[in-house]
Enzyme design. Structure first.
Site, short mmCIF file in Angstrom:
data_model
loop_
_atom_site.label_atom_id
_atom_site.label_comp_id
_atom_site.label_asym_id
_atom_site.label_seq_id
_atom_site.Cartn_x
_atom_site.Cartn_y
_atom_site.Cartn_z
N THR A 99 1.09 -32.13 16.41
CA THR A 99 0.10 -31.82 15.85
C THR A 99 0.43 -30.17 14.48
O THR A 99 1.84 -30.06 15.11
CB THR A 99 -0.94 -31.33 15.94
OG1 THR A 99 -1.47 -32.69 16.97
CG2 THR A 99 -2.17 -30.70 15.37
N ARG A 136 -8.97 -44.33 16.96
CA ARG A 136 -8.64 -42.90 17.36
C ARG A 136 -9.05 -42.31 16.97
O ARG A 136 -8.04 -41.41 16.14
CB ARG A 136 -7.33 -43.43 18.78
CG ARG A 136 -7.26 -42.59 19.68
CD ARG A 136 -6.13 -41.28 19.02
NE ARG A 136 -5.78 -40.31 20.24
CZ ARG A 136 -5.31 -39.68 19.74
NH1 ARG A 136 -4.40 -39.14 18.36
NH2 ARG A 136 -4.61 -38.63 20.68
N ASP A 158 -7.75 -34.76 19.33
CA ASP A 158 -8.28 -33.39 19.32
C ASP A 158 -8.47 -32.53 18.22
O ASP A 158 -9.36 -31.68 18.28
CB ASP A 158 -7.47 -32.25 20.03
CG ASP A 158 -6.03 -32.09 20.60
OD1 ASP A 158 -5.58 -32.90 19.64
OD2 ASP A 158 -5.58 -30.86 20.51
N GLY A 213 0.33 -31.85 21.39
CA GLY A 213 0.21 -32.66 22.17
C GLY A 213 -0.83 -33.71 22.73
O GLY A 213 -1.58 -34.31 21.94
N GLY A 221 -4.05 -35.18 22.89
CA GLY A 221 -5.04 -34.56 22.09
C GLY A 221 -6.77 -35.10 23.55
O GLY A 221 -7.14 -34.54 23.65
N1 GLY Z 1 -2.55 -33.55 19.92
C1 GLY Z 1 -2.74 -34.78 18.92
C2 GLY Z 1 -3.61 -35.67 18.56
O1 GLY Z 1 -3.44 -36.05 20.02
O2 GLY Z 1 -3.61 -36.14 18.39
#
Ligand code: GLY
Length: 309
Positions: A167, A195, A198, A219, A221
Site C-alpha cells: 500500500t 475483498r 485494511d 502489509g 490488511g
Molecule cells: N494493506 C493492504 C491490503 O491488505 O490490501
C-alpha cells in the site's frame, strides 16, 4: 510544532511533491492527495493504482482512503475498477457525500458522476503474470467454464507474499497543526473479487486525530482490520501513552491474533510533537520509509525497525 511527513517506500514517486507542498504551507489533505496521485499513476509501483496486481479474475480492484484528523471526516472507496486515482474519489466521498465509504458498483457510479479520470489499470506485465498463474493453477475443466467456477480454493493458494498486500501510506502534520492521513492500494495479488483490505477501513488502514497523532498500516490488511491497528495506536496516545509505547501496545494486540492470515505488517505513526515511528513486523527484508521534517531540504530514507511477532 514542526511539520512532518512520513510515507513508505511505495510513496517514492510522490513524497517530494507532498513535502514541497507542506513546506510551502499547503493543507495536509491537499499535499497527501497530490503525492498519492503520483504514486497511483506510476506503473513501477506494483501494489498501488495503475500497475497494481489484479484479483483472481484478472481485474484490478483498488482501495483508498483519507481522513481529516480535525473534523474526523473520512472518505474511502473499495474495490473500485477502471479509474486512475482512487485517492481523489475517496477525497470526493469525504467532501461531497454524507457517507464515509463506497464500494464496488456504487463507487464506480460515483467516480463517473464526479468525472474522475478513467484508466485501464491492468498493465501488460501484470496481465502476463496473472495469465501464467492462471494456466499453472486453474484446472483445465475450470478454465473452460471460467469465470463461472468456485474461487474459494484458488483464493487459498493465491497468497503470494512477493506480490501485493502493500500500500502507499502518507501521514502529515501541516502548517496549521492539523494531522491527516491517506492510503491507496491494489491489495493482494489474486485476491477474491470484492475483498477489501485494511486501506478503505478507517481505523484499520489509517486513522488521524489532530490532538494526538496519526497511524497507517501496510502489509497484511486482514491483521490490521482484526486488531483495528491504526485507531488503536492513536487511542493509546490519547490514553496517555507515548508514541513509542502506543505502537508497542498495538504490536501486542497483533500478537494476540490466532488463525487466519498472519504474515507481515508494517505500522507507521506520527504524533503531535512531530515524533514518528515505523515498525516492520515479520519483515523478510530491511524496509525503508521516507521522512521529511520542517527545515529539511528534501525527504530522506530511513530504515524501519524490524520486530518478529
Ligand atoms: N494493506 C493492504 C491490503 O491488505 O490490501
Amino acid at each position: 510544532m514542526a511539520r512532518i511527513l512520513v510515507t513508505n517506500s511505495e510513496g517514492t514517486p510522490g513524497v517530494g511533491k507532498t513535502a514541497e507542498m507542506l513546506a510551502a504551507g499547503a493543507a495536509g489533505l491537499d499535499a497527501i492527495e497530490a503525492g498519492i496521485r503520483l504514486v497511483e499513476a506510476d506503473t513501477s509501483i506494483r501494489t498501488v493504482g495503475r500497475g497494481g496486481w489484479p484479483n483472481l479474475l484478472g481485474e484490478v480492484e483498488l482501495d483508498a482512503a483519507m481522513i481529516d484528523g480535525s473534523s474526523f471526516r473520512s472518505g474511502a472507496v473499495g474495490a473500485l475498477k477502471g479509474f486512475l486515482h482512487p485517492i481523489s474519489v475517496a477525497r470526493a466521498v469525504l467532501e461531497r457525500l454524507p457517507h464515509e465509504l463506497l464500494v464496488g458498483e456504487g463507487a464506480t457510479r460515483f467516480a463517473a458522476e464526479i468525472g474522475a479520470e478513467t484508466a485501464n489499470n491492468l498493465i501488460p506485465d501484470s496481465e502476463r503474470v496473472w495469465r501464467e498463474w492462471f494456466e499453472e493453477n486453474v484446472p483445465a475443466a475450470d478454465r473452460e467454464k471460467w469465470p463461472d467456477v468456485p474461487l474459494a480454493a484458488l483464493c487459498q493458494q493465491a497468497i503470494d507474499p512477493e506480490k501485493g498486500m502493500d500500500t502507499t501510506v502518507f501521514l502529515s502534520l501541516d502548517s496549521q497543526q492539523e494531522i491527516m492521513a491517506g492510503v491507496s492500494t491494489s491489495g493482494w495479488a489474486w485476491k477474491y473479487p470484492g475483498r477489501l483490505g485494511d486501506s478503505p477501513v478507517i481505523g484499520a488502514g489509517c486513522y488521524a486525530d489532530s490532538r494526538y497523532g496519526a497511524a497507517a498500516c501496510t502489509g497484511t490488511g486482514e491483521m490490521a482490520i482484526r486488531a483495528g491497528s491504526s485507531r488503536a495506536i492513536v487511542l493509546y496516545m490519547k490514553m496517555g501513552l507515548s508514541l513509542e509505547a502506543a505502537v508497542d501496545e498495538a504490536i501486542d494486540d497483533l500478537r494476540q491474533l490466532r488463525g487466519g492470515l498472519l504474515q507481515r505488517i508494517t505500522l507507521h505513526a506520527i504524533d503531535r510533537a512531530g515524533r514518528h515511528r515505523v515498525v516492520a513486523l515479520n519483515a523478510e527484508k530491511q524496509l525503508t520509509y521516507w521522512l521529511w521534517r520542517e527545515g529539511d531540504e528534501a525527504p530522506h530514507a530511513e530504515p524501519a525497525e524490524i520486530i518478529a511477532l
